[in-house]
Scaffold this motif. Sequence first.
Motif, mmCIF file in Angstrom:
data_model
loop_
_atom_site.group_PDB
_atom_site.id
_atom_site.type_symbol
_atom_site.label_atom_id
_atom_site.label_comp_id
_atom_site.label_asym_id
_atom_site.label_seq_id
_atom_site.Cartn_x
_atom_site.Cartn_y
_atom_site.Cartn_z
ATOM 1 N N ILE A 122 0.862 -1.175 0.000
ATOM 2 C CA ILE A 122 0.000 0.000 0.000
ATOM 3 C C ILE A 122 0.899 1.226 0.000
ATOM 4 N N HIS A 123 0.772 2.041 -1.043
ATOM 5 C CA HIS A 123 1.643 3.199 -1.201
ATOM 6 C C HIS A 123 1.083 4.456 -0.564
ATOM 7 N N ARG A 124 -0.234 4.516 -0.387
ATOM 8 C CA ARG A 124 -0.837 5.736 0.126
ATOM 9 C C ARG A 124 -2.073 5.401 0.941
ATOM 10 N N THR A 125 -2.247 6.098 2.040
ATOM 11 C CA THR A 125 -3.425 5.935 2.874
ATOM 12 C C THR A 125 -4.101 7.285 3.004
ATOM 13 N N LYS A 126 -5.411 7.310 2.768
ATOM 14 C CA LYS A 126 -6.174 8.539 2.893
ATOM 15 C C LYS A 126 -7.100 8.422 4.088
ATOM 16 N N ARG A 127 -7.237 9.479 4.837
ATOM 17 C CA ARG A 127 -8.170 9.535 5.962
ATOM 18 C C ARG A 127 -9.091 10.725 5.747
ATOM 19 N N PHE A 128 -10.383 10.503 5.963
ATOM 20 C CA PHE A 128 -11.337 11.585 5.814
ATOM 21 C C PHE A 128 -12.553 11.299 6.682
ATOM 22 N N ALA A 129 -13.252 12.362 7.023
ATOM 23 C CA ALA A 129 -14.471 12.229 7.830
ATOM 24 C C ALA A 129 -15.600 11.718 6.941
ATOM 25 N N ILE A 130 -16.348 10.771 7.455
ATOM 26 C CA ILE A 130 -17.466 10.201 6.702
ATOM 27 C C ILE A 130 -18.747 10.857 7.198
ATOM 28 N N LYS A 131 -19.427 11.548 6.289
ATOM 29 C CA LYS A 131 -20.628 12.278 6.648
ATOM 30 C C LYS A 131 -21.872 11.421 6.401
ATOM 31 N N PRO A 132 -22.883 11.516 7.260
ATOM 32 C CA PRO A 132 -24.146 10.837 6.962
ATOM 33 C C PRO A 132 -24.863 11.558 5.821
ATOM 34 N N MET A 133 -25.296 10.793 4.831
ATOM 35 C CA MET A 133 -26.009 11.373 3.687
ATOM 36 C C MET A 133 -26.812 10.299 2.978
ATOM 37 N N ASP A 134 -27.669 10.736 2.072
ATOM 38 C CA ASP A 134 -28.455 9.820 1.245
ATOM 39 C C ASP A 134 -27.607 9.359 0.066
ATOM 40 N N PRO A 135 -27.947 8.217 -0.541
ATOM 41 C CA PRO A 135 -27.188 7.754 -1.708
ATOM 42 C C PRO A 135 -27.194 8.774 -2.856
ATOM 43 N N HIS A 136 -28.320 9.478 -3.029
ATOM 44 C CA HIS A 136 -28.407 10.487 -4.088
ATOM 45 C C HIS A 136 -27.388 11.604 -3.854
ATOM 46 N N ASP A 137 -27.260 12.081 -2.611
ATOM 47 C CA ASP A 137 -26.276 13.117 -2.282
ATOM 48 C C ASP A 137 -24.851 12.596 -2.469
ATOM 49 N N ALA A 138 -24.623 11.326 -2.140
ATOM 50 C CA ALA A 138 -23.300 10.734 -2.299
ATOM 51 C C ALA A 138 -22.914 10.667 -3.782
ATOM 52 N N ILE A 139 -23.878 10.364 -4.649
ATOM 53 C CA ILE A 139 -23.606 10.319 -6.090
ATOM 54 C C ILE A 139 -23.246 11.711 -6.598
ATOM 55 N N ILE A 140 -23.945 12.719 -6.115
ATOM 56 C CA ILE A 140 -23.637 14.091 -6.521
ATOM 57 C C ILE A 140 -22.219 14.458 -6.067
ATOM 58 N N GLU A 141 -21.881 14.115 -4.827
ATOM 59 C CA GLU A 141 -20.540 14.403 -4.296
ATOM 60 C C GLU A 141 -19.471 13.665 -5.095
ATOM 61 N N MET A 142 -19.741 12.410 -5.449
ATOM 62 C CA MET A 142 -18.802 11.606 -6.224
ATOM 63 C C MET A 142 -18.571 12.246 -7.600
ATOM 64 N N ASP A 143 -19.659 12.691 -8.253
ATOM 65 C CA ASP A 143 -19.524 13.325 -9.560
ATOM 66 C C ASP A 143 -18.770 14.645 -9.471
ATOM 67 N N LEU A 144 -18.982 15.401 -8.386
ATOM 68 C CA LEU A 144 -18.256 16.658 -8.218
ATOM 69 C C LEU A 144 -16.763 16.426 -8.085
ATOM 70 N N LEU A 145 -16.380 15.339 -7.419
ATOM 71 C CA LEU A 145 -14.970 15.018 -7.245
ATOM 72 C C LEU A 145 -14.395 14.274 -8.440
ATOM 73 N N ASN A 146 -15.284 13.865 -9.359
ATOM 74 C CA ASN A 146 -14.890 13.113 -10.547
ATOM 75 C C ASN A 146 -14.224 11.794 -10.168
ATOM 76 N N HIS A 147 -14.788 11.124 -9.154
ATOM 77 C CA HIS A 147 -14.295 9.818 -8.732
ATOM 78 C C HIS A 147 -15.207 8.728 -9.275
ATOM 79 N N SER A 148 -14.746 7.483 -9.222
ATOM 80 C CA SER A 148 -15.558 6.374 -9.699
ATOM 81 C C SER A 148 -16.304 5.693 -8.562
ATOM 82 N N PHE A 149 -15.999 6.036 -7.305
ATOM 83 C CA PHE A 149 -16.736 5.517 -6.158
ATOM 84 C C PHE A 149 -16.682 6.523 -5.025
ATOM 85 N N PHE A 150 -17.573 6.355 -4.043
ATOM 86 C CA PHE A 150 -17.619 7.269 -2.914
ATOM 87 C C PHE A 150 -18.117 6.514 -1.691
#
Length: 177
Positions: A122-150
């Motif tokens: 493992i070359h890199r470890t990321k830590r971040f706060a996990i916020k409670p949200m709906d799946p729809h909001d998570a998809i919007i956040e994922m698209d904003l970050l241009n990631h393939s998963f969230f």
Amino acid sequence: MKYTFTGKNISLNDIIKEASEKKINRLAKLLPDTAEVFVVISTVRHQHKMEVSVPMHKRLLRAEVTAGDINACLDSVVDILEKQVKKYKGQLRERSRRNVATVEEQSYMTTEHPEEQSEIVIHRTKRFAIKPMDPHDAIIEMDLLNHSFFVFRSATTDEINVVYKRKDGEYGLIEPQ
């Protein structure tokens, strides 16, 4: 470079787009020719907010600035992105220097111990706060970050869930049992 502009609560005219492209083109010498630049400009309570994202190989360059003037936002965003690009390039340069120095050691290790070659590192470890949200909001956040998963915490079940983008363009949801 390819630009994608989005305006929220503001109509983007050609003057704003051209000024943004001209300023961001200062980074063209540091970025690959195929780089995509996503620019989101919004207005909230007489303040302009500019978000610029540049997905690169294994890295997302992102800057977000809020100011009273669009030009001030643009200048600040370009300065932030320029610092990020220079830092990223420096890391790549340092990594390649380290790799050249250790090539002999690596070749010795692979010839002496071939069973260690299949070990996962493992070359890199990321830590971040996990916020409670709906799946729809998570998809919007994922698209904003241009990631393939969230990864997020479900607001209804309080469990850790994952939304992901499928190869067919649809979205998927992984929930624990």
